[in-house]
Design a protein around this motif. Structure first.
Motif, short mmCIF file in Angstrom:
data_model
loop_
_atom_site.label_atom_id
_atom_site.label_comp_id
_atom_site.label_asym_id
_atom_site.label_seq_id
_atom_site.Cartn_x
_atom_site.Cartn_y
_atom_site.Cartn_z
N ALA A 221 0.85 -1.20 0.00
CA ALA A 221 0.00 0.00 0.00
C ALA A 221 0.88 1.23 0.00
CB ALA A 221 -0.92 -0.01 1.23
N ARG A 222 0.69 2.07 -1.03
CA ARG A 222 1.47 3.30 -1.12
C ARG A 222 0.84 4.35 -0.23
NH1 ARG A 222 2.87 5.58 -6.95
NH2 ARG A 222 4.16 3.69 -6.86
N PRO A 223 1.65 5.05 0.56
CA PRO A 223 1.06 6.09 1.44
C PRO A 223 0.54 7.26 0.61
CG PRO A 223 3.47 6.14 1.54
CD PRO A 223 3.12 4.91 0.78
N LYS A 224 -0.58 7.80 1.07
CA LYS A 224 -1.23 8.90 0.36
C LYS A 224 -0.49 10.20 0.61
CE LYS A 224 -5.78 10.90 -0.37
NZ LYS A 224 -7.21 10.91 0.09
N GLU A 225 -0.21 10.93 -0.48
CA GLU A 225 0.52 12.19 -0.37
C GLU A 225 -0.41 13.28 0.16
OE1 GLU A 225 2.17 13.12 -4.11
OE2 GLU A 225 3.50 11.37 -4.18
N VAL A 226 0.12 14.08 1.02
CA VAL A 226 -0.64 15.19 1.62
C VAL A 226 -0.52 16.40 0.70
CG1 VAL A 226 -0.96 16.61 3.69
CG2 VAL A 226 -0.16 14.24 3.89
N TYR A 227 -1.66 17.04 0.44
CA TYR A 227 -1.67 18.20 -0.45
C TYR A 227 -1.06 19.40 0.28
CZ TYR A 227 -3.39 22.19 -3.06
OH TYR A 227 -3.48 23.37 -3.77
N LYS A 228 -0.08 20.03 -0.37
CA LYS A 228 0.56 21.22 0.17
C LYS A 228 0.28 22.38 -0.76
CE LYS A 228 4.33 18.60 2.33
NZ LYS A 228 5.80 18.41 2.39
N PRO A 229 -0.49 23.35 -0.34
CA PRO A 229 -0.77 24.51 -1.22
C PRO A 229 0.47 25.36 -1.39
CG PRO A 229 -1.70 24.86 0.97
CD PRO A 229 -1.20 23.45 0.95
N THR A 230 0.58 26.01 -2.57
CA THR A 230 1.74 26.86 -2.87
C THR A 230 1.61 28.19 -2.15
OG1 THR A 230 0.63 27.69 -4.84
CG2 THR A 230 2.01 25.77 -5.13
N SER A 231 2.77 28.76 -1.83
CA SER A 231 2.78 30.06 -1.16
C SER A 231 2.71 31.22 -2.13
CB SER A 231 4.07 30.18 -0.32
OG SER A 231 5.22 30.03 -1.16
N GLN A 232 3.00 30.98 -3.42
CA GLN A 232 2.96 32.06 -4.41
C GLN A 232 1.52 32.37 -4.80
OE1 GLN A 232 5.35 30.93 -7.69
NE2 GLN A 232 7.26 30.73 -6.50
N PRO A 233 1.18 33.63 -5.05
CA PRO A 233 -0.21 33.98 -5.44
C PRO A 233 -0.48 33.52 -6.89
CG PRO A 233 1.19 35.92 -5.48
CD PRO A 233 2.04 34.83 -4.89
N PHE A 234 -1.74 33.27 -7.14
CA PHE A 234 -2.16 32.80 -8.46
C PHE A 234 -2.19 33.96 -9.46
CE2 PHE A 234 -5.63 31.95 -11.50
CZ PHE A 234 -5.08 30.85 -12.13
N GLU A 235 -1.51 33.76 -10.61
CA GLU A 235 -1.48 34.78 -11.65
C GLU A 235 -2.67 34.56 -12.59
OE1 GLU A 235 2.21 34.69 -13.63
OE2 GLU A 235 3.42 35.19 -11.88
N ASP A 236 -3.65 35.43 -12.49
CA ASP A 236 -4.85 35.30 -13.32
C ASP A 236 -4.84 36.23 -14.53
OD1 ASP A 236 -4.94 37.56 -11.82
OD2 ASP A 236 -7.09 37.44 -11.33
N LEU A 237 -3.64 36.75 -14.89
CA LEU A 237 -3.56 37.62 -16.06
C LEU A 237 -3.50 36.77 -17.32
CD1 LEU A 237 -0.99 40.32 -14.85
CD2 LEU A 237 -3.46 40.57 -15.13
N THR A 238 -4.38 37.09 -18.27
CA THR A 238 -4.37 36.42 -19.57
C THR A 238 -3.66 37.29 -20.59
OG1 THR A 238 -6.52 37.36 -20.12
CG2 THR A 238 -6.53 35.22 -19.02
N THR A 239 -3.47 36.75 -21.78
CA THR A 239 -2.81 37.52 -22.86
C THR A 239 -3.65 38.72 -23.25
OG1 THR A 239 -2.01 35.39 -23.64
CG2 THR A 239 -1.74 37.26 -25.11
N HIS A 240 -4.99 38.55 -23.21
CA HIS A 240 -5.88 39.65 -23.59
C HIS A 240 -5.83 40.76 -22.54
CE1 HIS A 240 -9.30 41.58 -25.50
NE2 HIS A 240 -9.88 41.69 -24.31
N ARG A 241 -5.83 40.36 -21.24
CA ARG A 241 -5.77 41.39 -20.20
C ARG A 241 -4.43 42.10 -20.16
NH1 ARG A 241 -8.48 38.68 -14.76
NH2 ARG A 241 -10.63 38.48 -15.57
N TYR A 242 -3.36 41.36 -20.49
CA TYR A 242 -2.02 41.95 -20.43
C TYR A 242 -1.78 42.91 -21.59
CZ TYR A 242 3.03 42.21 -19.78
OH TYR A 242 4.30 42.66 -19.58
N ASP A 243 -2.24 42.52 -22.80
CA ASP A 243 -1.96 43.33 -23.99
C ASP A 243 -3.02 44.38 -24.26
OD1 ASP A 243 0.23 41.76 -24.27
OD2 ASP A 243 -0.68 40.41 -25.75
#
Length: 454
Positions: A221-243
């Motif tokens: 039985a393989r042990p289940k990996e614990v989810y670790k959230p990232t500390s960096q903020p999510f970049e929600d900028l798209t190409t349309h919003r950026y340009d």
């Protein structure tokens, strides 16, 4: 310095000169990879094809840092948006004065008096006759009944005498038919008696003989990996919003003129052109013509018709029918209902044949029912031998050496800087436009840097 074409300056392979029509008799001294001969004449088997001037897709290692500039970002240039002037509508000004409601029909039409049209159809006249109707028809008056005498029969009278001797002729069926005795048929149905076997029942099967039970191994039985959230903020900028950069502009003005309601203080006249031109007139009642009073004629009515006056009766003999008159025979002796079939085929005394039953061979049980079936009485239990499993053992090979996660891609890959093609600009940097030849090629001359003397 030798001039270079826009096709030669391009480094990405997507920019070419706008080629025009080829002139084969002009010798300008410049080499062109696309000629009329290559475009219109096919290649032959013995002649080698020309070498392509397209650069080979080889891996070029670049040690510089990779920039996040795309082709769209490098080639796109924003243009200044000039707002188009719109024509200003003129202000609506209502005209002064009263509206002339006169029409061409009112001006040209001259009204005149119209009288009702006289009826041309004559009135219906009803003639009423008063008098008694003679109901005697012409057929009843002209037809006369004739006195016809009955004709005597000339056929001699025949009386029936029944035979005294019995009819002795036999039929073909009586001569050929021979009565036979009825025999019951032999029954070929097999007997329903069950045949009991003396050999004991063998309940062994191939699965029971060949099956070998094996002990199941422990499942890893393989042990289940614990989810670790990232500390960096999510970049929600798209190409349309950026340009995309929104342009601030004024709201569009409505070109529709303002609605001004035209009102009149004059009273509305409900009269129409049809009401003014067509006035009602009085129609006199229709004249009814008086009928004259009926006066019956004097004297008696003559009921003689043309057929009654002109008809002359003739004395004609009646036609004698050729068909003889049918006569009914009246016999006083009783009817004899005897026939050959009734005398030769009298009713037989027959009895219905009974059912043929076989004698019961198995006697009925006399004691109490035990509840044991044939399977329970003949079944012999055997010891179960498990089948041996041929599956290989599931053994995990564990190594103490650390995991080597280096790949060929991570070793040989080097990021390279994305260069902007100089041919994407209207005027390539570092070049000066020189001329355009007859084939449509644009030639540019490279600017040499000036060297200052010490």
């Amino acid at each position: 310095m030798r001039s270079r074409c826009l096709c030669q300056i391009c480094t990405c392979g997507r920019h070419h000169c706008p080629h025009g029509t080829t002139r084969i008799y002009e010798n300008s001294g410049h080499s062109c990879p696309t000629t009329e001969y290559l475009e219109k004449y096919p290649t032959y088997g013995n002649v080698l094809p020309p070498q392509s001037l397209k650069p080979k897709q080889e891996f070029r290692a670049c040690r510089g840092k990779m920039e996040g500039i795309t082709t769209f970002k490098s080639d796109y240039r924003p243009y200044e948006i000039v707002k188009q002037p719109r024509p200003v509508p003129e202000e609506y000004k209502p005209k002064q004065g009263a509206i002339d409601l006169g029409t061409t029909y009112k001006r040209d039409f001259n009204s005149y008096k119209v009288q009702p049209v006289a009826i041309v159809r004559p009135l219906e006249r009803k003639q009423v006759k008063r008098g008694k109707v003679d109901t005697v028809p012409t057929y009843k008056d002209d037809y006369r009944a004739w006195d016809i005498q009955k004709i005597d029969l000339y056929k001699p009278e025949q009386t029936y005498h029944p035979p005294t001797v019995k009819f002795g002729n036999s039929t073909t069926f009586q001569d050929d038919y021979v009565p036979q005795e009825i025999k019951p048929r032999q029954n070929f149905k097999p007997s329903p008696v069950a045949k009991c076997s003396t050999v004991p029942f063998n309940g062994d099967t191939s699965h029971r003989l060949d099956y070998v039970p094996h002990q199941l191994e422990f499942k890893f039985a393989r042990p289940k990996e614990v989810y670790k959230p990232t500390s960096q903020p999510f970049e929600d900028l798209t190409t349309h919003r950026y340009d995309f950069q929104g342009l601030v502009g004024e709201t569009a003005k409505i070109c529709r003129p303002p609605y001004t309601r035209v009102t009149q203080n004059a009273h509305f006249e409900g009269s129409t052109e049809f009401r003014e031109s067509f006035q009602p007139w009085e129609i006199p009642p229709p004249e009814v013509k008086k009928l004259q009073e009926y006066v019956p004629p004097t004297g008696t009515m003559q009921l003689n018709s043309t057929s009654h006056l002109d008809y002359v009766p003739y004395q004609i003999k009646r036609v004698v029918p050729i068909r003889p008159v049918s006569q009914k025979r009246i016999n006083n002796f009783p009817f004899q209902g005897k026939s050959t079939t009734k005398e030769d085929f009298p009713a037989w005394e027959c009895c219905r044949q009974g059912l043929i039953k076989q004698q019961q061979q198995i006697p009925n049980p006399s004691g109490k029912f035990d509840g044991w079936s044939t399977f329970r009485s003949h079944y012999v239990p055997h010891e179960l031998v498990p089948t041996e499993s041929c599956k290989p053992a599931h053994a995990l090979s564990k190594s103490s050496a650390p995991f080597d996660d280096t790949t060929m891609y991570s070793i040989e890959y080097t990021p390279k800087k994305q260069e902007i093609c100089p041919a994407s600009y209207p005027s390539p940097p570092g070049y000066i436009f020189e001329n355009t030849n007859s084939r449509g090629h644009k030639f540019f001359r490279k600017i040499m840097p000036t060297v200052e003397a010490f």
